[in-house]
Motif scaffolding. Structure first.
Motif, PDB file in Angstrom:
ATOM      1  N   ARG A   1      56.503  41.297  37.430  1.00 45.12           N
ATOM      2  CA  ARG A   1      56.349  40.679  38.747  1.00 45.12           C
ATOM      3  C   ARG A   1      57.371  39.554  38.903  1.00 45.12           C
ATOM      4  O   ARG A   1      57.908  39.023  37.921  1.00 45.12           O
ATOM      5  N   PRO A   2      57.642  39.145  40.138  1.00 47.17           N
ATOM      6  CA  PRO A   2      58.608  38.062  40.360  1.00 47.17           C
ATOM      7  C   PRO A   2      58.134  36.748  39.750  1.00 47.17           C
ATOM      8  O   PRO A   2      56.941  36.419  39.768  1.00 47.17           O
ATOM      9  N   ASP A   3      59.072  35.992  39.188  1.00 50.07           N
ATOM     10  CA  ASP A   3      58.812  34.671  38.619  1.00 50.07           C
ATOM     11  C   ASP A   3      57.707  34.706  37.579  1.00 50.07           C
ATOM     12  O   ASP A   3      56.840  33.819  37.526  1.00 50.07           O
TER      13      ASP A   3
ATOM     14  N   GLU B   1      56.479  31.640  35.282  1.00 51.48           N
ATOM     15  CA  GLU B   1      56.867  30.388  35.930  1.00 51.48           C
ATOM     16  C   GLU B   1      55.836  29.948  36.963  1.00 51.48           C
ATOM     17  O   GLU B   1      55.330  28.833  36.913  1.00 51.48           O
ATOM     18  N   LYS B   2      55.503  30.812  37.888  1.00 54.80           N
ATOM     19  CA  LYS B   2      54.554  30.479  38.943  1.00 54.80           C
ATOM     20  C   LYS B   2      53.943  31.768  39.483  1.00 54.80           C
ATOM     21  O   LYS B   2      54.507  32.859  39.302  1.00 54.80           O
ATOM     22  N   PRO B   3      52.806  31.678  40.118  1.00 56.86           N
ATOM     23  CA  PRO B   3      52.185  32.889  40.672  1.00 56.86           C
ATOM     24  C   PRO B   3      52.951  33.396  41.880  1.00 56.86           C
ATOM     25  O   PRO B   3      53.658  32.653  42.564  1.00 56.86           O
ATOM     26  N   THR B   4      52.803  34.684  42.112  1.00 54.59           N
ATOM     27  CA  THR B   4      53.431  35.320  43.264  1.00 54.59           C
ATOM     28  C   THR B   4      52.429  35.347  44.418  1.00 54.59           C
ATOM     29  O   THR B   4      51.348  35.934  44.295  1.00 54.59           O
TER      30      THR B   4
ATOM     31  N   ILE C   1      47.348  49.886  59.428  1.00 49.70           N
ATOM     32  CA  ILE C   1      48.691  49.682  58.884  1.00 49.70           C
ATOM     33  C   ILE C   1      48.620  48.405  58.064  1.00 49.70           C
ATOM     34  O   ILE C   1      48.410  47.312  58.606  1.00 49.70           O
ATOM     35  N   PHE C   2      48.773  48.533  56.761  1.00 51.75           N
ATOM     36  CA  PHE C   2      48.591  47.444  55.811  1.00 51.75           C
ATOM     37  C   PHE C   2      49.955  46.889  55.443  1.00 51.75           C
ATOM     38  O   PHE C   2      50.808  47.602  54.896  1.00 51.75           O
ATOM     39  N   ALA C   3      50.182  45.617  55.763  1.00 48.90           N
ATOM     40  CA  ALA C   3      51.475  44.957  55.534  1.00 48.90           C
ATOM     41  C   ALA C   3      51.322  43.863  54.496  1.00 48.90           C
ATOM     42  O   ALA C   3      50.369  43.076  54.540  1.00 48.90           O
ATOM     43  N   GLN C   4      52.271  43.807  53.561  1.00 51.38           N
ATOM     44  CA  GLN C   4      52.295  42.788  52.523  1.00 51.38           C
ATOM     45  C   GLN C   4      53.688  42.149  52.474  1.00 51.38           C
ATOM     46  O   GLN C   4      54.697  42.862  52.554  1.00 51.38           O
ATOM     47  N   THR C   5      53.715  40.848  52.327  1.00 49.52           N
ATOM     48  CA  THR C   5      54.972  40.103  52.292  1.00 49.52           C
ATOM     49  C   THR C   5      54.969  39.169  51.089  1.00 49.52           C
ATOM     50  O   THR C   5      53.980  38.472  50.850  1.00 49.52           O
ATOM     51  N   TRP C   6      56.058  39.159  50.354  1.00 44.68           N
ATOM     52  CA  TRP C   6      56.213  38.259  49.214  1.00 44.68           C
ATOM     53  C   TRP C   6      57.702  37.987  49.004  1.00 44.68           C
ATOM     54  O   TRP C   6      58.555  38.576  49.693  1.00 44.68           O
ATOM     55  N   VAL C   7      58.009  37.120  48.056  1.00 45.31           N
ATOM     56  CA  VAL C   7      59.390  36.744  47.754  1.00 45.31           C
ATOM     57  C   VAL C   7      59.699  37.149  46.322  1.00 45.31           C
ATOM     58  O   VAL C   7      58.983  36.784  45.390  1.00 45.31           O
TER      59      VAL C   7
END
Length: 432
Positions: free
Chosen positions: A93-95, A98-101, A127-133
Motif C-alpha cells: 500500500r502507499p506510504d 510511514e502513515k495510514p492511507t 457506482i462505488f467511488a474511492q479516492t486516495w493518494v
C-alpha cells in the motif's frame, strides 16, 4: 526589354507574340479555375459542418481535438505509464510503514429495491467511488495533468481492500466492457470507480406490516477494521396488499351479512353462505402469510385478517343460535308431554297437535310453561322465551332478548362494530 527579348525569342522559335500571349492567358485561366474549385469545396465542407445538429457537435469537437492534439502527447502518456510501473509494487500500500492511507468514499445510487421481507434483504445498484493518494504514481508533465485509463490498468496498481460487511452477494457489471474507471493525477491522486449490484442484509421489524418503515444499512470497511455505514430510509407501498388482501377480506365480511336478510327457516341457503365465507377467509389468510417470513409476533395484516375471520365466523354462529333456540321453542320437552297427557286424563279437553317441519307444536305448551316460569324452576337461560317470564324478581338485572329478533339485532350490530374496528385500525397504524 523583357518583352522585346521574349518577342525575339519567340521569333527565333517561330512563334508569334500573339500566340505567346494566348498561352499565358490560358495558363492564368486554369489557375483561376483551380482556386475557384478549391474555394467551393471549402465552402461546401463548411456548410456540411453547419448542418450537423447538437448531437454531432461533440463528434466534431472530438475530431478537432484529435486533430489538434499532437502525436507527441500519446507518446508522452505511454512513456509516463512505463516509467510509473517500472519499479511499482502493487502488493504494497502507499506510504507503508510511514502513515495510514486515507480512502475517501463516494456512493451514487442508480436504483434500490426490491426489498424481500422473506429473505430479510434489499437490492441496491450503486457506482462505488474511492479516492486516495499514491505518491509512487506522481509524474512531471505539463501537457498531461490527468490520465484517464480503462479497466486494463486496474490490475496493475494497488487497490484498497474495501469489503461490504452486510452483503449476502454482490456482482460487478461487465457489459459491454467492465464498468470500471481509473484516473491518475500528476500529484499521485487516484480515482477508482466501479458499478456494483449488492444484495444487502436488513433486519426488518414487521409489526406494522404492510404499513411498515425501515432504515436499512449498507456497511463497508477495510481489513484495518474501520467501519462506515450508510442508512437508507424505506417505506413500503401498500397498494398491492390493499388489492390482494384488504379489499377481499372486507368484501367477504360484508357478504356474510347477507344471511341476516334470509329467512331463518332457509337452512340450506344460510348454511352454505356461512361455510363459503369461512373457507374464503381461510384462503385469504393463507395467501397473506405467504408474503411474510415466519415471525413469532402478530403483524398488522395478521390482526386485520383474524378480526375479519372472527366476524365471518360469528355470523355463522349467530344463525346456529337462532336455529337452535327457535327449534327449542317449537318443540316441547318430554315433561310437558306427560303433563299434557295427565291433564287430558283429568278431564281437560284434548288439544290438537299440528306438525311444523320435524317438530310438533302443542297448543297447551304455553300454559304449562307459564306455571313453570313463575315457579323459577326451568327458566334459567340467558334468553327469555316468554313475555310472562320477564316479570318477577328472579329476572331483574338480566338482559331480555327476543330470540326471534336476533337477525334484526345482527343487522345493526355487525356493520356498526366492523366500521368502528376499521376506524380504530387505520387511524392507529397510519397516523399514530
Amino acid at each position: 526589354m523583357g518583352a522585346e527579348a521574349a518577342a525575339a525569342a519567340a521569333a527565333r522559335a517561330g512563334v508569334s507574340v500573339c500566340e505567346l500571349r494566348t498561352a499565358r492567358a490560358g495558363k492564368m485561366t486554369r489557375r483561376l479555375a483551380v482556386i475557384l474549385f478549391t474555394l467551393l469545396l471549402a465552402r461546401g465542407a463548411r456548410s456540411d459542418l453547419l448542418d450537423y445538429g447538437d448531437d454531432d457537435e461533440d463528434l466534431h469537437d472530438t475530431a478537432v481535438n484529435q486533430m489538434l492534439v499532437p502525436r507527441s502527447h500519446q507518446e508522452d502518456a505511454t512513456r509516463i505509464l512505463n516509467n510509473l510501473l517500472r519499479e511499482y509494487d502493487k502488493t504494497l500500500r502507499p506510504d507503508i510503514g510511514e502513515k495510514p492511507t486515507v480512502i475517501d468514499v463516494g456512493i451514487y445510487v442508480n436504483s434500490i429495491g426490491p426489498v424481500s421481507s422473506i429473505d430479510m434483504e434489499y437490492q441496491i445498484d450503486i457506482i462505488f467511488a474511492q479516492t486516495w493518494v499514491d505518491t509512487r504514481l506522481r509524474y512531471n508533465s505539463s501537457s498531461m495533468r490527468i490520465l484517464t485509463l480503462n479497466s486494463n490498468m486496474v490490475g496493475l496498481i494497488w487497490l484498497p481492500d474495501t469489503i461490504f460487511r452486510n452483503s449476502k452477494n454482490a456482482d460487478s457489471h461487465w457489459i459491454t466492457t467492465p464498468n470500471q474507471l481509473l484516473r491518475i493525477w500528476n500529484n499521485g491522486k487516484i480515482l477508482y470507480t466501479l458499478r456494483m449490484t449488492i444484495n444487502a442484509e436488513c433486519q426488518l421489524h414487521l409489526h406494522n406490516f404492510p404499513m411498515d418503515e425501515h432504515s436499512c444499512p449498507l456497511v463497508f470497511s477495510s481489513c484495518d477494521y474501520v467501519l462506515m455505514t450508510v442508512y437508507f430510509d424505506l417505506s413500503r407501498r401498500m397498494g398491492y396488499f390493499t388489492i390482494q388482501t384488504y379489499i377481499p377480506c372486507i368484501l367477504t365480511v360484508v357478504l356474510s351479512w347477507v344471511s341476516f336478510w334470509i329467512k331463518s327457516d332457509a337452512t340450506p341457503a344460510r348454511t352454505a353462505l356461512g361455510i363459503t365465507t369461512v373457507l374464503t377467509m381461510t384462503t385469504l389468510s393463507t395467501v397473506a402469510r405467504n408474503s411474510l417470513p415466519r415471525v413469532s409476533y402478530v403483524t398488522a395484516m395478521d390482526l386485520f385478517v383474524t378480526v375479519c375471520f372472527l366476524f365471518v365466523f360469528a355470523a355463522m354462529i349467530e344463525y346456529a343460535m337462532l336455529n337452535y333456540y327457535s327449534y327449542s321453542i317449537r318443540r316441547p320437552p318430554p315433561k310437558m308431554q306427560r303433563m299434557a297427557y295427565s291433564s287430558l286424563n283429568a278431564g281437560r279437553p284434548h288439544r290438537s297437535v299440528m306438525p311444523m317441519g320435524n317438530s310438533l307444536f302443542w297448543h297447551d305448551y304455553d300454559d304449562n310453561c307459564l306455571y313453570e316460569c313463575l315457579d323459577g324452576k326451568d327458566c334459567k337461560s340467558f334468553f327469555c322465551c316468554y313475555e310472562e317470564c320477564k316479570e318477577g324478581g328472579w329476572r331483574r338485572g338480566r338482559i331480555h332478548v327476543n330470540i326471534r329478533e336476533l337477525d334484526s339485532y345482527s343487522r345493526v350490530f355487525f356493520p356498526t362494530s366492523f366500521l368502528l374496528f376499521n376506524i380504530v385500525y387505520w387511524v392507529s397504524y397510519l397516523y399514530l
